[in-house]
Every structure is written in C-alpha cells, then in structure tokens.
Design a protein around this motif. Sequence first.
Motif, PDB file in Angstrom:
ATOM      1  N   LEU A 175       7.106  -2.790 -16.514  1.00 55.97           N
ATOM      2  CA  LEU A 175       8.079  -2.187 -15.610  1.00 55.97           C
ATOM      3  C   LEU A 175       7.400  -1.411 -14.485  1.00 55.97           C
ATOM      4  N   LEU A 176       6.069  -1.454 -14.446  1.00 58.93           N
ATOM      5  CA  LEU A 176       5.313  -0.739 -13.434  1.00 58.93           C
ATOM      6  C   LEU A 176       5.465  -1.378 -12.064  1.00 58.93           C
ATOM      7  N   CYS A 177       5.384  -0.516 -11.061  1.00 60.36           N
ATOM      8  CA  CYS A 177       5.303  -1.036  -9.692  1.00 60.36           C
ATOM      9  C   CYS A 177       3.819  -1.213  -9.378  1.00 60.36           C
ATOM     10  N   VAL A 178       3.325  -2.452  -9.578  1.00 56.51           N
ATOM     11  CA  VAL A 178       1.901  -2.750  -9.436  1.00 56.51           C
ATOM     12  C   VAL A 178       1.689  -3.573  -8.171  1.00 56.51           C
ATOM     13  N   THR A 179       0.794  -3.087  -7.314  1.00 58.43           N
ATOM     14  CA  THR A 179       0.553  -3.778  -6.043  1.00 58.43           C
ATOM     15  C   THR A 179      -0.328  -5.002  -6.198  1.00 58.43           C
ATOM     16  N   VAL A 211       5.080   6.260  -8.736  1.00 51.98           N
ATOM     17  CA  VAL A 211       4.563   5.824  -7.440  1.00 51.98           C
ATOM     18  C   VAL A 211       3.948   4.433  -7.579  1.00 51.98           C
ATOM     19  N   CYS A 212       4.218   3.574  -6.639  1.00 56.47           N
ATOM     20  CA  CYS A 212       3.681   2.218  -6.659  1.00 56.47           C
ATOM     21  C   CYS A 212       2.177   2.267  -6.397  1.00 56.47           C
ATOM     22  N   THR A 213       1.395   1.716  -7.322  1.00 55.89           N
ATOM     23  CA  THR A 213      -0.058   1.784  -7.211  1.00 55.89           C
ATOM     24  C   THR A 213      -0.676   0.547  -7.853  1.00 55.89           C
ATOM     25  N   THR A 214      -1.992   0.508  -7.872  1.00 55.34           N
ATOM     26  CA  THR A 214      -2.689  -0.589  -8.545  1.00 55.34           C
ATOM     27  C   THR A 214      -2.696  -0.337 -10.054  1.00 55.34           C
ATOM     28  N   SER A 253      14.146   1.096 -19.531  1.00 55.44           N
ATOM     29  CA  SER A 253      14.498  -0.271 -19.131  1.00 55.44           C
ATOM     30  C   SER A 253      15.493  -0.280 -17.983  1.00 55.44           C
ATOM     31  N   GLN A 254      16.271   0.809 -17.882  1.00 57.17           N
ATOM     32  CA  GLN A 254      17.269   0.879 -16.813  1.00 57.17           C
ATOM     33  C   GLN A 254      16.670   1.412 -15.515  1.00 57.17           C
ATOM     34  N   SER A 255      15.877   2.458 -15.624  1.00 63.29           N
ATOM     35  CA  SER A 255      15.284   3.070 -14.433  1.00 63.29           C
ATOM     36  C   SER A 255      14.064   3.887 -14.824  1.00 63.29           C
ATOM     37  N   VAL A 256      12.935   3.575 -14.244  1.00 60.68           N
ATOM     38  CA  VAL A 256      11.704   4.292 -14.558  1.00 60.68           C
ATOM     39  C   VAL A 256      11.789   5.747 -14.114  1.00 60.68           C
ATOM     40  N   ILE A 257      12.308   5.983 -12.906  1.00 60.86           N
ATOM     41  CA  ILE A 257      12.350   7.352 -12.390  1.00 60.86           C
ATOM     42  C   ILE A 257      13.344   8.216 -13.162  1.00 60.86           C
ATOM     43  N   LEU A 258      14.476   7.624 -13.588  1.00 60.41           N
ATOM     44  CA  LEU A 258      15.433   8.378 -14.388  1.00 60.41           C
ATOM     45  C   LEU A 258      14.849   8.743 -15.744  1.00 60.41           C
ATOM     46  N   ALA A 259      14.013   7.877 -16.292  1.00 60.38           N
ATOM     47  CA  ALA A 259      13.400   8.143 -17.591  1.00 60.38           C
ATOM     48  C   ALA A 259      12.311   9.197 -17.496  1.00 60.38           C
ATOM     49  N   LEU A 260      11.607   9.268 -16.373  1.00 57.38           N
ATOM     50  CA  LEU A 260      10.514  10.224 -16.221  1.00 57.38           C
ATOM     51  C   LEU A 260      10.988  11.615 -15.803  1.00 57.38           C
ATOM     52  N   THR A 261      12.155  11.687 -15.166  1.00 58.21           N
ATOM     53  CA  THR A 261      12.664  12.969 -14.670  1.00 58.21           C
ATOM     54  C   THR A 261      12.911  13.996 -15.774  1.00 58.21           C
ATOM     55  N   PRO A 262      13.548  13.645 -16.899  1.00 60.37           N
ATOM     56  CA  PRO A 262      13.761  14.660 -17.950  1.00 60.37           C
ATOM     57  C   PRO A 262      12.462  15.289 -18.453  1.00 60.37           C
ATOM     58  N   PHE A 263      11.400  14.496 -18.562  1.00 62.60           N
ATOM     59  CA  PHE A 263      10.120  15.042 -19.006  1.00 62.60           C
ATOM     60  C   PHE A 263       9.577  16.042 -17.977  1.00 62.60           C
ATOM     61  N   THR A 264       9.742  15.714 -16.710  1.00 62.76           N
ATOM     62  CA  THR A 264       9.275  16.602 -15.642  1.00 62.76           C
ATOM     63  C   THR A 264      10.028  17.922 -15.649  1.00 62.76           C
ATOM     64  N   VAL A 265      11.352  17.841 -15.704  1.00 57.18           N
ATOM     65  CA  VAL A 265      12.178  19.052 -15.669  1.00 57.18           C
ATOM     66  C   VAL A 265      11.895  19.947 -16.874  1.00 57.18           C
ATOM     67  N   ALA A 266      11.774  19.349 -18.045  1.00 58.93           N
ATOM     68  CA  ALA A 266      11.509  20.129 -19.259  1.00 58.93           C
ATOM     69  C   ALA A 266      10.196  20.895 -19.146  1.00 58.93           C
ATOM     70  N   CYS A 267       9.160  20.258 -18.599  1.00 61.29           N
ATOM     71  CA  CYS A 267       7.855  20.914 -18.444  1.00 61.29           C
ATOM     72  C   CYS A 267       7.930  22.085 -17.467  1.00 61.29           C
ATOM     73  N   VAL A 268       8.673  21.911 -16.360  1.00 65.44           N
ATOM     74  CA  VAL A 268       8.781  22.977 -15.360  1.00 65.44           C
ATOM     75  C   VAL A 268       9.515  24.186 -15.935  1.00 65.44           C
ATOM     76  N   ILE A 269      10.627  23.953 -16.636  1.00 64.32           N
ATOM     77  CA  ILE A 269      11.389  25.059 -17.224  1.00 64.32           C
ATOM     78  C   ILE A 269      10.536  25.806 -18.251  1.00 64.32           C
ATOM     79  N   CYS A 270       9.796  25.061 -19.050  1.00 63.76           N
ATOM     80  CA  CYS A 270       8.956  25.688 -20.069  1.00 63.76           C
ATOM     81  C   CYS A 270       7.843  26.514 -19.430  1.00 63.76           C
ATOM     82  N   ALA A 271       7.268  26.015 -18.349  1.00 63.92           N
ATOM     83  CA  ALA A 271       6.206  26.744 -17.655  1.00 63.92           C
ATOM     84  C   ALA A 271       6.710  28.093 -17.151  1.00 63.92           C
ATOM     85  N   LEU A 272       7.927  28.111 -16.644  1.00 55.53           N
ATOM     86  CA  LEU A 272       8.500  29.372 -16.161  1.00 55.53           C
ATOM     87  C   LEU A 272       8.851  30.300 -17.323  1.00 55.53           C
TER      88      LEU A 272
END
Length: 498
Positions: free
Chosen positions: A319-323, A396-399, A461-480
């Motif tokens: 499901l990666l955006c591979v160039t 982010v789309c990368t190699t 499987s539905q959306s990579v960015i939607l799946a990664l967002t909860p992990f990001t938000v949880a880490c930021v809230i915990c850091a604060l």
Amino acid sequence: MADSMKTQLVSAIHLQEVELQEKPGDRQTDSDANGNEEQTYSVEEAVETIGFGRFHILLFVIMGSCNIIEAMEIMLLAVVSPEIRCEWRLEDWQVALVSTMVFLGFMLCGALGGYISDRYGRWTVVFIGFVWSAYFSLLTSFAPSYGWFIFLRSMVGCGVAGVSQGFVLKTEFIPAKHRAFLLPLASVFWMIGSMLIIILGMLVVPTLSWRWMIRISITPSVILIFLFKYIPESARYNVSAGKVQAAVDTLQWIAKMNRVSLPPGRLVEPVVNERGNWKILLSPAFRRTSVLLWYSWFVASFAYYGSVLSSSELLEKNLLCVTNADKDHHVKHHQEDGLCYCIPFALSDYQTLLISCLGEVALVPLNIGLLNLLGRKMSLTVVQLLAAIIFMMINVCTTMSGFVVLLFLLRSLVSMNFNVVYIYTAEVYPTVARSLGMGFCTSFSRIGGMIAPFIAQVLMSQSVILALTPFTVACVICALGNFLLPIETRGRALLQTS
C-alpha cells in the motif's frame, strides 16, 4: 484548601527525604537489648554498596532474555498473519482479532500477575510465565481452526504478562547510577527476539509451514526455564514480606559473586502488610502519576504495535506510495480488493522487517544520553514528539529505500519510548506496590495493543493517512501530558514503602 496545602507539603517533604543523598559511610544506628548501639543498613544501602559486578552480568543476560521471549511471541503475529489469512481465508478484521486476543490475555493477567508478584514474590510469577507461555505456544501450533488459534494465543498473552514482571525483578537488584545505562540495553534482547522470529519465518515457513516455526520458537523459553534457577528472589520483596534472613542470604551471595562485602551491621527493614494494595496507586502521593502513566503505557503499546503491524500490512499489500516500484508491487496492489487476499511474504519483505528490527537498538546510545541528561520525563516527551513526526512522514511518497529508513527510525523511537516508560514506572512506585503498578500499566498498554491491529490492519486498507493519524495524535497528546508528571526519578533511590 488548608488541608490540601498541608497534604502537598507533606508529600513534597517525603519525596525530598527519599532522594539518594546519603553517603555510603553514613550508617544508621540502633540499640540492642542491653542499650548498646549497633550499626544497621537497608536493602538500598546494600545494593549501592555491592555495586555492579559479575552477578549483574548474569542477571542482565538471563533476565534480559525475558525480552527475547516476549518479542518472539509478539512479533510472531506479524510473521504468521499472511499464512493464517491464506489457510483459513480470513478477512482483515479476523486477522486483526488475533493480535487483539493476545493483548486481551496480556491485559487480564497483567494486573493479576502484578498483585501476585507483590504478595507472593517476583520469581514465582516470572517462572510460571515462562512455563505457561511455552506450553500454550506449543499448543497453538496444533490449532485445528481459527477459533482455537485465537483462544490459544490469548493464553500465550497471559503467560507473557507474567514474564514481563522480570523487569521489576531485574530493576530491584541494580544500583541507581547504573539503571539508566543497563535497563535501556534490554532492547538489544528485544531486537534479538524480533530478528529470530523473522529469520525463522524466512527459513521455516516456506519449507515446513508456520506451525513448525511456532514449535521451534519455544526453544528460548525452555532454555530459560532451566537457567532461571540462578536468579534469586528480590531482596527488596523479601524484606517487605518479613523474610529478612532470606534477603540477607541473597545479598551475601551477590556480594560474594561481586567480590565485595556488605555494609557492617545488620539488615533492618520494616515489615509491610499492605503489599499489593491497589489503593496505593490511587493514593494522594501517586494518583496523578498513576493516571498519566496508564495513558503513557497505552500510547507506548499503541504506537509500538501500530508501527510493527503497519509495516507488515504495508509490505504484505504494498500500500506504499513507491516511486521506483517493481513488478511484485503492482501484482500485489492489483489483488488488494479480492475476496481472499492471499500472497505470502517474499524474501524482500522479510529482509525489510529484519532491517527495521535493527532500529530497536540503533538509538540506544541516544536513549541512554537522554535519560542521563534530560531525565525520564523530558526523554519521554522528546521521543514521543519525534515518533509522531515519523508516523506522518511514512505517508510521503518516496523510494523503497526511503521507506526502509523511515521504518527504521520509527521502530527506534517507539522502542525508546517503551524503554523509558518501563524504567520510569519501575523507579517511581514503592517496593510494596511496584509489581502491581507495573501490572496495571502493562494492562492499560495492552488496551492500546488491542486497538492497534484494527487501525493498522483494517483501516490501513482503506486509507494509509487515516490509519497513521491516530498514532500521531496519541503521541502528541502523551508528550504534552508528560509535563504534568509530578516526580522525576533520575538518580533517586527506589522507595521501599509508600
């Protein structure tokens, strides 16, 4: 208001008193029956006097190997998922449920294991955990159906919860100034366990099947069952339970191994009857710490297993955006909407997972430096914010090489986060509730582990960015939230009572 201020002042004075400020030469004195003064010492003074030596190397190797077992049992899920998906024609939610059931078993037995550990000893709980996890893991390899498989894996999770109490047993023998150096090195053993199960998958699954991979994977557990006799019960636990002579015998044996002497005098510690009392965790002195730690452990597990299972899912389904995508990438990608998505890992997928596992130890020197320079609380904040950034960069789309680098860094950071929160928890709670506190924290962490598969393996499987967002938000809230932790444990003595 006045009562509240008095309570806070008393707590502050108490915390100040337990700081490790006493010089080795300053000994307590007590009076015997004839009124003569005699020297006494505490377990804390004995541990600091014994210092680091041969016993601690033995302790580090054997107890560190607990992480090998835990890592193999958890990482096994990432390796075996494509195989059971094909064998039983599972949908995404059914594959995710396997991981959730493992963490459910861990959660239910985590607090129970901590209570038993504080009441009846750390050694017993860890040993039973070894035997339990090995037995049910072996049974898993004979599972005749998907239902039996998830039930038996949940039993394995229950055993691993007992094995995780080995961290407390190890911590209680290590001098304060060595904890920030030795405890993060446990990630080396976790990396070894992760790499072992991936190598087993690469060598055994294509030729003998996943069932034989599981049967071979219990070998470290069986070996540790026999080696564990060389590790004594915690002296801190023994004195809290009134077993002073047993604690003295243990400390004398350790001192002999390290070729040093115990402090002069006799060991004196109060007997504590409130061992394993959950009310200690919510007492005024620890209430805020406990609540914040429960969330920190939730996020640590949520982020760690999210990174592990996400990488497995992204590789399995490409499901990666591979160039610079190769032919295999397009073949897999075109089959993602099929009724049964059934393509096992290729050799390159195993290699990518192996490289990402190296991230578990790549930043250990940085981890040690942060713990010593910034302390535990600030280290948690820095690591969690960096993990949040990397989670979003994966989209982010990368190699393919770029993805491997990002995955490598992510695994390093989430592993560091787990290391720091483990150390802080073992240091902040008193001996009478240390295992229970760890047990409650690991139970909350497994809630994060239970949720992570449904985001990393179903929503992905539905959306990579939607799946990664909860992990990001949880880490930021915990850091604060870490800024609200009231206690910094760097250089502080381990509390014996609350």
